[in-house]
Design a protein around this motif. Structure first.
Motif, short mmCIF file in Angstrom:
data_model
loop_
_atom_site.label_atom_id
_atom_site.label_comp_id
_atom_site.label_asym_id
_atom_site.label_seq_id
_atom_site.Cartn_x
_atom_site.Cartn_y
_atom_site.Cartn_z
N SER A 339 0.81 -1.21 0.00
CA SER A 339 0.00 0.00 0.00
C SER A 339 0.85 1.27 0.00
N THR A 340 2.15 1.10 -0.25
CA THR A 340 3.03 2.26 -0.41
C THR A 340 3.94 2.00 -1.61
N ASP A 341 4.44 3.06 -2.20
CA ASP A 341 5.29 2.92 -3.38
C ASP A 341 6.57 2.15 -3.06
N LYS A 342 7.13 2.40 -1.87
CA LYS A 342 8.40 1.76 -1.50
C LYS A 342 8.23 0.24 -1.39
N ILE A 343 7.22 -0.20 -0.67
CA ILE A 343 7.01 -1.64 -0.51
C ILE A 343 6.68 -2.27 -1.86
N ALA A 344 5.86 -1.60 -2.65
CA ALA A 344 5.51 -2.13 -3.96
C ALA A 344 6.75 -2.32 -4.82
N SER A 345 7.67 -1.39 -4.77
CA SER A 345 8.90 -1.49 -5.54
C SER A 345 9.78 -2.63 -5.03
N ASP A 346 9.88 -2.76 -3.71
CA ASP A 346 10.72 -3.80 -3.12
C ASP A 346 10.20 -5.20 -3.41
N LEU A 347 8.89 -5.33 -3.64
CA LEU A 347 8.28 -6.64 -3.88
C LEU A 347 8.48 -7.14 -5.31
N ARG A 348 8.92 -6.26 -6.20
CA ARG A 348 9.07 -6.64 -7.60
C ARG A 348 10.44 -7.25 -7.87
N ASN A 349 10.50 -8.03 -8.92
CA ASN A 349 11.77 -8.56 -9.39
C ASN A 349 12.45 -7.44 -10.18
N ASN A 350 13.33 -6.73 -9.51
CA ASN A 350 13.98 -5.59 -10.15
C ASN A 350 15.26 -5.98 -10.88
N GLY A 351 15.53 -7.29 -10.92
CA GLY A 351 16.71 -7.76 -11.64
C GLY A 351 16.48 -7.88 -13.13
N ASN A 352 15.21 -7.83 -13.56
CA ASN A 352 14.91 -7.83 -14.98
C ASN A 352 13.71 -6.91 -15.22
N GLN A 353 13.33 -6.74 -16.42
CA GLN A 353 12.20 -5.87 -16.78
C GLN A 353 11.09 -6.71 -17.41
N LEU A 354 10.74 -7.77 -16.71
CA LEU A 354 9.74 -8.70 -17.25
C LEU A 354 8.40 -8.61 -16.52
N GLY A 355 8.28 -7.70 -15.56
CA GLY A 355 7.00 -7.51 -14.87
C GLY A 355 6.71 -8.51 -13.78
N LEU A 356 7.72 -9.25 -13.31
CA LEU A 356 7.53 -10.32 -12.35
C LEU A 356 7.63 -9.81 -10.92
N MET A 357 7.01 -10.55 -10.00
CA MET A 357 7.19 -10.33 -8.57
C MET A 357 8.43 -11.08 -8.12
N ALA A 358 9.11 -10.56 -7.11
CA ALA A 358 10.29 -11.23 -6.56
C ALA A 358 9.88 -12.52 -5.86
N VAL A 359 10.73 -13.52 -5.92
CA VAL A 359 10.49 -14.79 -5.25
C VAL A 359 11.74 -15.18 -4.46
N ASN A 360 11.62 -16.26 -3.70
CA ASN A 360 12.70 -16.70 -2.84
C ASN A 360 13.87 -17.24 -3.66
N ASN A 361 15.08 -16.82 -3.33
CA ASN A 361 16.26 -17.28 -4.06
C ASN A 361 17.04 -18.36 -3.31
N ARG A 362 16.46 -18.84 -2.18
CA ARG A 362 17.14 -19.89 -1.40
C ARG A 362 16.43 -21.24 -1.47
N PHE A 363 15.10 -21.21 -1.54
CA PHE A 363 14.33 -22.45 -1.50
C PHE A 363 13.23 -22.43 -2.55
N THR A 364 12.84 -23.62 -2.99
CA THR A 364 11.63 -23.75 -3.83
C THR A 364 10.71 -24.78 -3.19
N ASP A 365 9.46 -24.73 -3.60
CA ASP A 365 8.44 -25.64 -3.10
C ASP A 365 8.17 -26.68 -4.17
N ASN A 366 8.98 -27.76 -4.15
CA ASN A 366 8.83 -28.80 -5.18
C ASN A 366 8.92 -28.18 -6.57
#
Length: 767
Positions: A339-366
């Motif tokens: 609900s704020t611009d800062k959090i919204a920006s931090d939640l995105r995958n800013n490593g590329n310009q593909l429109g994705l949300m950031a996900v965990n880089n340590r673990f996956t769920d199957n």
């Protein structure tokens, strides 16, 4: 003593001297007279509001308030760091953790604390002069209140915004309403449907002053009401034969889209520096719950259940305390995107310009994505299992890791965003990452609205649905969608549907020794139970294949919530029912009867009339024995005690108040999905087909689901293959030029007004 005769003599003397020195201004004479009268009366009299406080006094109080608040914030932070280091964390600190303001919200809270503390300091300064009751509003002029508003920093935070033309929501909710840009915006005061009721008319909660009578009776201790009205043996709980635990879980999910009242970060009093953990003192911002005689669990009556006041909100030209909602009041999936611009920006995958949300880089769920981990230095999740060393998850709402069912919802909706982005990129290769993100976000918001209003709300409101939440007609910019203060309290009715266990089921919806049912209080902030114990699929299966608890008048709240809330973190387990009552008082919410009147319902005045309303004479007698009068019944208690409406899971009063909020948040939303300008007919039809079952199928390894996950379903009888659940058809979004075709630097180019009349049906215009 100053009497009428001395007044006449003094007045005559002033007239005589005024004529001698030829004072031309009557105002000067009267001012001199006032000074003389005040001197004659002495400092013990009541100030009558004529003479203003000196502005230097106000500025001095403001500076002192800043020092006190900053010191309390720092003191609390230092103590918390030390307790986290030693592992000696208390339950209420955990509860406060997920209600802590973050990013710009923290700045809003700090400024509001500055303002509120300034008013307290000024009130204390004047108490040495006035012995009779007074309100700070009697002393301060509108200009002086405005000065405090500015000096505290509130004014800068609430500067008017310039609204640009965009077919996408802002993250803060600003400019959704072009006529009233602050409607429904995050970090703003809750909406009041009825005037607040404080002991002093300003900010002191009812029940604060010991033995003070309200409507002729002393308010009972919240814990005493919980013991007598809310408590029941969990072995006797009744399961809901028609609603699943998934129905309960959606209620929490959508609640976290509407509102969150942050607590002030301080855990010690502002003015005296008292540590509320130790003293149980009722000093701002601490409002602890006292322990009644013969409490079934807590024997030490000098102990207390801690509660800290919700942060005040910045309010211009008024000293009356309001609470802050740090979320947008729209159903806009803000719990996914922030609900704020800062959090919204931090939640995105800013490593590329593909429109994705950031996900965990340590673990996956199957092989499927987990949410990213939070980066906060103060993290309670690590304490629940120190060997795992897993922090809390990071999402659009800070409560994401509160319990596994909520975490599972957050996870599958982030996966759904990324899935939609992937499909849209294939359909429209020319779309930028920004457009892909915004289009997917718009779709996720629409899906959330459809499921909530079409699939879930009718099951909650039952036979009252058409009356309290009639069908959507059109957007109305005169409707204020702001989350009401009372809604933030009564929507906690969902607590009455919670079972005492978290259930995890493996493939085939079978139980497993490796994943046994876990008592609820052992799952709070257990990130490791998700990552290390099978991922989100077992949790989702448990929600779909188990029944919700049924709220009955003699079975309101399970003891996992009433006796053991956050007990995992040592000392004293909290009582959620009692906290709900105390919170209503702290927010200045009127009592049960006032809300019955607001909804056009009868206002019972005695046991007999209350028994008719509740259809339960024994319960009415118990309530009157506690409160003395129906007028004093806490709104949460009275609301959840009413008999359920036909085919619904709430009583008449809850149906009214929840329906009011749902209707306003829908009708006052310029981006609501059924509004003709938001989607094409084909796109709306595709959204209408989406179900929670389909979202689970598309974002997990689960292959069999019920057609309607909110019903109480039995496996395998009520389950079908995911192949039989209609897929979400995204083809209507292919080569959509109205939004994506007019993009420059990720912003929509506004159409010229000269051609606007000619493309009402072809263009998606923001008006």
């Amino acid at each position: 003593m100053f009497n009428e005769q001395s007044f006449n003599e003094l007045f005559g003397s002033f007239l005589f001297h005024s004529m001698i020195i030829k004072m031309a201004s009557l105002q000067i004479v009267l001012r001199l007279l006032l000074i003389a009268v005040l001197l004659q009366i002495g400092t013990a009299s009541l100030y009558d509001g004529i003479e203003e406080l000196d502005n230097e006094v106000i500025l001095s109080a403001s500076l002192q308030a800043k020092k006190l608040v900053d010191a309390a914030y720092k003191r609390t932070r230092d103590i918390l760091k030390e307790r986290l280091k030693t592992g000696n964390v208390r339950p209420h600190e955990v509860m406060a953790y997920f209600k802590q303001p973050v990013a710009i919200s923290r700045t809003h809270v700090r400024s509001a604390d500055y303002m509120q503390t300034t008013l307290q300091l000024l009130a204390e300064k004047m108490q040495g002069i006035y012995r009779r009751p007074f309100n700070i509003s009697d002393i301060l002029t509108e200009n002086q209140l405005d000065t405090i508003y500015k000096v505290s920093g509130c004014a800068v935070l609430h500067l008017p915004k310039t609204c640009s033309n965009s077919r996408y929501r802002t993250f803060t909710g600003e400019c959704n309403n072009r006529r009233f840009p602050n409607f429904g915006v995050s970090n703003r005061p809750y909406l009041r449907l009825l005037r607040s009721q404080y002991e002093d008319g300003i900010s002191v909660p009812r029940g604060w002053t010991e033995n003070k009578r309200i409507n002729g009776f002393i308010l009972p201790l919240a814990r005493a009401v919980s013991n007598e009205i809310i408590r029941f043996p969990e072995s006797q709980q009744t399961l809901d034969k028609q609603r699943s635990l998934m129905f309960m879980q959606w209620g929490q999910w959508i609640d976290h889209d509407f509102d969150l009242a942050p607590e002030t970060p301080a855990r010690s009093t502002f003015l005296k520096g008292i540590d509320c953990d130790v003293s149980c003192a009722k000093e701002e911002p601490c409002f602890p719950l006292r322990i009644p005689p013969n409490d079934p669990r807590i024997r030490n009556r000098s102990d207390c259940i801690p509660l800290f006041r919700s942060s005040p909100a910045c309010v211009k030209n008024s000293p009356i305390r309001e609470q802050m909602n740090v979320l947008t009041s729209y159903v806009d999936a803000s719990q996914v995107y922030g609900s704020t611009d800062k959090i919204a920006s931090d939640l995105r995958n800013n490593g590329n310009q593909l429109g994705l949300m950031a996900v965990n880089n340590r673990f996956t769920d199957n092989g499927l994505a987990y949410l990213p981990f939070a980066s906060s230095k103060e993290d309670f999740c690590e304490l629940t299992n120190k060997t795992s060393g897993l922090p809390c998850f990071f999402a659009g709402d800070s409560r994401v890791s509160e319990q596994p069912g909520l975490t599972a919802f957050h996870t599958i909706f982030v996966r759904e965003h990324n899935r939609i982005v992937t499909v849209l990129r294939r359909l429209n290769p020319s779309w930028s990452g920004e457009i892909l993100f915004q289009e997917a976000r718009k779709i996720i918001g629409a899906i959330t609205q459809k499921i909530n209003y079409k699939d879930w709300a009718p099951l909650l409101l039952g036979s009252t649905t058409s009356r309290v939440l009639p069908r959507y007609r059109a957007y109305n910019d005169s409707v204020n969608p702001g989350a009401s203060n009372v809604f933030s309290l009564v929507f906690r009715m969902g607590h009455t549907m919670i079972q005492p266990f978290i259930y995890r089921l493996v493939e085939g919806y079978k139980t497993s020794r490796q994943l046994p049912p876990v008592p609820l209080h052992l799952t709070f902030f257990n990130t490791w139970r998700v990552v290390r114990e099978g991922g989100v699929d077992p949790i989702l299966r448990g929600l779909m294949a188990n029944q919700a608890k049924l709220n009955r008048q003699n079975q309101i709240l399970v003891d996992e919530l009433r006796e053991h809330l956050f007990e995992l973190f040592k000392r004293l387990g909290l009582d959620l029912g009692a906290l709900n009552m105390q919170r209503g008082r702290e927010h200045g919410l009127p009592g049960y009867n006032d809300w019955r009147g607001f909804c056009g319902l009868s206002r019972p005045t005695n046991v007999k009339e209350l028994a008719l309303v509740l259809s339960n004479k024994e319960l009415a007698q118990k309530l009157i024995a506690q409160y003395g009068t129906p007028a004093n019944i806490d709104i949460w208690t009275g609301a959840v005690a009413e008999p359920l409406v036909s085919n619904g899971r709430v009583g008449q009063l809850l149906a009214c108040l929840i329906g009011d909020q749902f209707r306003r948040s829908r009708d006052g939303d310029r981006f609501y999905y059924e509004r003709p300008t938001e989607f094409t007919a084909a796109q709306r039809n595709a959204i209408e087909q989406v179900t929670m079952s389909r979202i689970i199928c598309d974002n997990s390894r689960i292959t069999e689901v019920p057609r309607n996950v909110f019903f109480a379903n039995s496996f395998p009888r009520d389950f079908v293959s995911c192949n039989n659940i209609p897929a979400f058809d995204l083809s209507p979004w292919k080569k959509r030029k109205s939004g994506a075709g007019m993009v420059l630097k990720s912003k929509v180019i506004p159409w010229k007004k000269s051609i606007e009349p000619y493309c009402k049906r072809l263009c998606y215009l923001v008006r």
